[in-house]
Structures are given as structure tokens and as C-alpha cells.
Design a protein around this motif. Structure first.
Motif, short mmCIF file in Angstrom:
data_model
loop_
_atom_site.label_atom_id
_atom_site.label_comp_id
_atom_site.label_asym_id
_atom_site.label_seq_id
_atom_site.Cartn_x
_atom_site.Cartn_y
_atom_site.Cartn_z
N LEU A 185 74.57 55.13 -10.65
CA LEU A 185 75.49 54.00 -10.49
C LEU A 185 74.77 52.88 -9.73
CD1 LEU A 185 78.68 56.01 -9.53
CD2 LEU A 185 78.10 55.01 -11.76
N ALA A 186 75.19 51.65 -9.96
CA ALA A 186 74.55 50.52 -9.30
C ALA A 186 74.54 50.74 -7.79
CB ALA A 186 75.29 49.24 -9.64
N PRO A 187 73.49 50.33 -7.13
CA PRO A 187 73.43 50.56 -5.68
C PRO A 187 74.45 49.71 -4.93
CG PRO A 187 71.67 49.09 -6.37
CD PRO A 187 72.34 49.56 -7.63
N GLN A 188 74.86 50.22 -3.78
CA GLN A 188 75.69 49.43 -2.88
C GLN A 188 74.77 48.91 -1.79
OE1 GLN A 188 78.93 48.74 -3.19
NE2 GLN A 188 79.17 47.68 -1.21
N ILE A 189 74.58 47.60 -1.76
CA ILE A 189 73.62 47.05 -0.80
C ILE A 189 74.36 46.22 0.25
CG2 ILE A 189 71.47 45.76 -0.51
CD1 ILE A 189 70.98 46.09 -3.53
N PRO A 265 64.48 42.54 -17.63
CA PRO A 265 65.89 42.36 -17.94
C PRO A 265 66.64 42.08 -16.63
CG PRO A 265 65.25 44.67 -18.16
CD PRO A 265 64.01 43.91 -17.88
N PRO A 266 67.46 41.06 -16.56
CA PRO A 266 68.08 40.73 -15.28
C PRO A 266 69.01 41.85 -14.81
CG PRO A 266 68.69 39.14 -16.99
CD PRO A 266 67.87 40.19 -17.65
N ASP A 267 68.96 42.15 -13.55
CA ASP A 267 69.86 43.12 -12.92
C ASP A 267 69.81 44.49 -13.57
OD1 ASP A 267 70.90 41.32 -11.00
OD2 ASP A 267 72.00 40.37 -12.62
N ASN A 268 68.65 44.92 -14.01
CA ASN A 268 68.53 46.24 -14.63
C ASN A 268 68.78 47.35 -13.61
OD1 ASN A 268 66.02 48.49 -15.28
ND2 ASN A 268 67.64 48.17 -16.78
N GLN A 269 68.41 47.12 -12.35
CA GLN A 269 68.53 48.16 -11.33
C GLN A 269 69.61 47.83 -10.29
OE1 GLN A 269 66.48 51.29 -11.12
NE2 GLN A 269 66.79 50.57 -13.20
N THR A 270 70.36 46.79 -10.54
CA THR A 270 71.43 46.40 -9.61
C THR A 270 72.65 45.99 -10.44
OG1 THR A 270 70.59 44.15 -9.62
CG2 THR A 270 69.95 45.53 -7.76
N LYS A 271 73.77 45.89 -9.78
CA LYS A 271 74.94 45.35 -10.45
C LYS A 271 74.80 43.84 -10.38
CE LYS A 271 78.84 46.03 -8.36
NZ LYS A 271 80.06 46.58 -7.80
N ALA A 272 75.18 43.14 -11.44
CA ALA A 272 75.07 41.68 -11.39
C ALA A 272 75.93 41.16 -10.25
CB ALA A 272 75.50 41.09 -12.72
N GLN A 273 75.29 40.72 -9.18
CA GLN A 273 76.02 40.17 -8.04
C GLN A 273 75.34 38.84 -7.71
OE1 GLN A 273 74.89 43.24 -5.30
NE2 GLN A 273 76.94 44.09 -5.23
N PRO A 274 75.55 37.82 -8.54
CA PRO A 274 74.81 36.59 -8.28
C PRO A 274 75.09 36.05 -6.88
CG PRO A 274 76.53 36.25 -9.94
CD PRO A 274 76.52 37.70 -9.60
N ARG A 275 74.07 35.60 -6.24
CA ARG A 275 74.22 35.09 -4.88
C ARG A 275 74.87 33.71 -4.95
NH1 ARG A 275 71.57 32.86 -0.57
NH2 ARG A 275 70.13 31.72 -1.89
N ASP A 276 75.85 33.50 -4.09
CA ASP A 276 76.48 32.19 -4.03
C ASP A 276 75.54 31.25 -3.28
OD1 ASP A 276 77.97 29.98 -3.56
OD2 ASP A 276 79.75 31.03 -2.80
N GLU A 277 74.94 30.32 -4.04
CA GLU A 277 73.93 29.43 -3.45
C GLU A 277 74.51 28.55 -2.35
OE1 GLU A 277 70.72 29.56 -4.03
OE2 GLU A 277 70.89 31.06 -5.61
#
Ligand SMILES: Cc1cc2nc3c(=O)[nH]c(=O)nc-3n(C[C@H](O)[C@H](O)[C@H](O)COP(=O)(O)OP(=O)(O)OC[C@H]3O[C@@H](n4cnc5c(N)ncnc54)[C@H](O)[C@@H]3O)c2cc1C
Length: 284
Positions: A185-189, A265-277
Motif C-alpha cells: 500500500l502507498a506509504p504514509q509519510i 512514472p509519476p508517483d509509482n512508489q507513493t500515493k499522488a499527494q501533490p504538494r500545495d505550492e
């Protein structure tokens, strides 16, 4: 319906730490969901991290040249592994869900947790040449990393000073967990909790609690299935030529590891959690 079991392998020295708070939330939430939760608190257990002859009961197969992998595989087959390893293997067998909870140390797990992986995931018990990756021993189980960092999220972006977190996570998530068959499952960071204001930390814990409620309905991360590779010694375990050809027109590599010289591939090892710039990183 039989009660489900979750195993949390936990590595932090202090019960006042943020990691301890994250562990508490997981134990509470999973227990409320009806799980039997087992915690392996590695520092409290004084879990031994070194891989030595002490892990084998009785005579070695080859005392002249000690080969840890070979000796422990035979010991596992013959029921001669040390009691502390066997106890962890029993927990792992019972668990449908395994969470590794830790502070990131040198882009990886703390040594005591690496020792758990080295010693508990014995050849034969956790993997073999026939049983690996999507055909692996634990393919019916889910596993995930849940960890805190000292660094901020931006530092682990592809253009950040530490480089892409997807690359950092590949050895643990692909090389260890998925290698043994786990659906990962995607990591919880938890980015840089020591530099967050208390209210932000509380919100991080509540976010974790909310995620845990739907954890098992999440789609696992994507890995390249064994079927894409020629798993014969003549084929050198390489992608089948046809698969390679099909990939040529694709804009991204297959996975973080199988990038084929293309963009990852974007976010292959993480859940897509785009950073709020627009949101500043947590800083004091
Ligand atoms: C050997 C080593 C190697 C390292 N390598 C890396 C690396 O490669 N990359 C990297 O990014 N970092 C690295 N670090 C940093 C490390 O990852 C962080 O220090 C760690 O993740 C912080 O987590 P913690 O649980 O220890 O935080 P803590 O310092 O325990 O907690 C942070 C804050 O949260 C507070 N807190 C505790 N409980 C609660 C609660 N219930 N609610 C709200 N707040 C609470 C604490 O009081 C504290 O103020 C390394 C550190 C070491 C020692």
C-alpha cells in the motif's frame, strides 16, 4: 467471520515521540475496526539486528564457510531457527496487514528494523526463486511503510535537494516487501513533524486515522509482474523482447526501477499527494 490480524513492526526508542503517537492511533483505529493488533516493539524487545550463527540451533551445514542465507534456509526447513525469529515468523503468518512504523534513517529503516527484515524474512519462509514478486509467498497479504522524516516534502521532490522520494522507497517497497509477495500500500509519510506547529501535528494524526478507516480498500502500488520477464537463466531474467518493444512508444518507464531510460512514472512508489505550492513547508 474470522477476526483479522494486523502486525505493526515498530522502531522508536521513546514513548513520547511522534512515532509513538502514530503507533497509538493505528492500534486504536485498527482495534476499533475489529482487528487483533500485534505490535513488535523492536527496541523494547531488544530485538537483535545482527545476522550471526546464533540464529541457527545445532550444527552448521558448512562450518568452514558460514553463509547466512544458506544456513538459515536449512535451519528454517529443519525447524532449527532461533526462538526470536520463529516468534516473529508466527506473527507474520497470522497477519493480513503488516505496517512498518519508523523514523527515516539514512533514507531507509533504522538498523534494528533492517535487522528484523534480514533475520525474519528467511529464504524458504519468505521467498524462493519460484515464489517472488507477484507470485511471492505473501501475495495474499498487504504491507505498508509508515514513517516520519526530518526533511520537508519539497526536499524529497525530483528537483529537491534529496531527490525523488519514489527512488528512495524502491529498495524497501520493491526489493523487500514486494519481493516477498506483499501487495504494497502507498506509504504514509509524516513530513518533518519536529518542525511542525502542534496543531499541524494533531491534524497529521487525524489524517492518519481517517486513512486507516479505508486502508484495505486502497489499490496497492503498481509493480511489474514477473510475467513480463523471461525467468529462465538463458533469458537472464530480462523483459521479454516483445514487451520491451511494446514499451518503446510509452512516455514513461514501467516502474521506478524499470524506467528503461525514460522519465519515471509519476508517483509509482507513493500515493499522488501533490504538494500545495502555496502552502509553506513546516518550518519553525
Ligand atoms: C541516524 C539518523 C538518520 C536520519 N536520517 C534521515 C534521513 O535520511 N532523512 C530524513 O529526512 N531524516 C533523517 N533523520 C531524521 C529523523 O527521520 C527524524 O528525526 C524523525 O523522523 C522524527 O520523528 P520522531 O518521531 O523521532 O519525532 P519526535 O522528535 O519524537 O517528535 C516531533 C514532535 O512531535 C511531538 N509529539 C509527540 N507526540 C505528539 C502527539 N501526540 N501530538 C502532537 N505532537 C506530538 C513531539 O513532542 C515533538 O515535538 C535521521 C535521524 C537519525 C537519528
Amino acid at each position: 467471520m474470522a477476526q483479522k490480524t494486523a502486525l505493526i513492526v515498530y522502531a522508536h526508542q521513546s514513548s513520547a515521540s511522534f512515532n509513538a503517537a502514530v503507533l497509538d492511533v493505528a492500534v486504536q483505529e485498527l482495534t476499533e475496526q475489529g482487528y487483533r493488533v500485534i505490535v513488535s516493539d523492536l527496541y523494547a524487545m531488544k530485538f537483535r539486528a545482527d545476522t550471526t550463527q546464533d540464529d541457527i540451533i545445532g550444527d552448521l551445514k558448512n562450518p568452514e564457510l558460514f553463509q547466512y542465507g544458506e544456513e538459515t534456509m536449512h535451519a528454517w526447513m529443519e525447524g532449527r531457527l532461533s526462538d526470536d525469529i520463529v516468534a516473529e515468523q508466527r506473527k507474520l503468518e497470522q497477519a493480513e496487514l503488516v505496517i512498518f512504523q519508523f523514523p527515516l534513517y539514512w533514507f531507509s529503516v533504522p538498523g534494528i528494523m533492517k535487522g528484523w527484515m534480514d533475520r525474519v524474512l528467511t529464504q524458504g519462509f519468505a521467498f524462493s526463486l519460484e515464489k517472488m514478486y507477484n507470485n511471492g509467498t505473501f501475495k495474499g497479504k498487504k504491507a505498508m511503510l509508515s514513517f516520519t522524516t526530518g526533511a520537508t516534502q519539497s526536499m524529497f521532490q525530483p528537483d529537491g535537494i534529496n531527490g525523488d522520494i519514489n527512488i528512495t522507497l524502491w529498495p524497501l517497497q520493491s526489493g523487500t516487501l514486494h519481493f516477498c509477495g506483499f501487495q504494497v500500500l502507498a506509504p504514509q509519510i509524516f513530513w518533518s513533524p519536529a518542525h511542525c506547529p502542534p496543531l499541524v501535528r494533531t491534524a497529521l494524526l487525524e489524517g492518519w486515522r481517517a486513512r486507516l478507516k479505508g486502508l484495505l480498500t486502497e489499490k496497492p502500488l503498481n509493480f511489474a509482474p514477473c510475467e513480463l520477464f523471461d525467468l529462465s537463466f538463458q533469458g537472464k531474467f530480462l523483459l521479454w523482447p516483445k514487451v520491451k518493444e511494446e514499451q518503446e512508444s510509452k512516455p514513461y518507464g514501467i516502474t521506478t526501477g524499470h524506467h528503461l531510460g525514460k522519465p519515471l512514472p509519476p508517483d509509482n512508489q507513493t500515493k499522488a499527494q501533490p504538494r500545495d505550492e502555496n502552502k509553506p513547508d513546516c518550518t519553525d
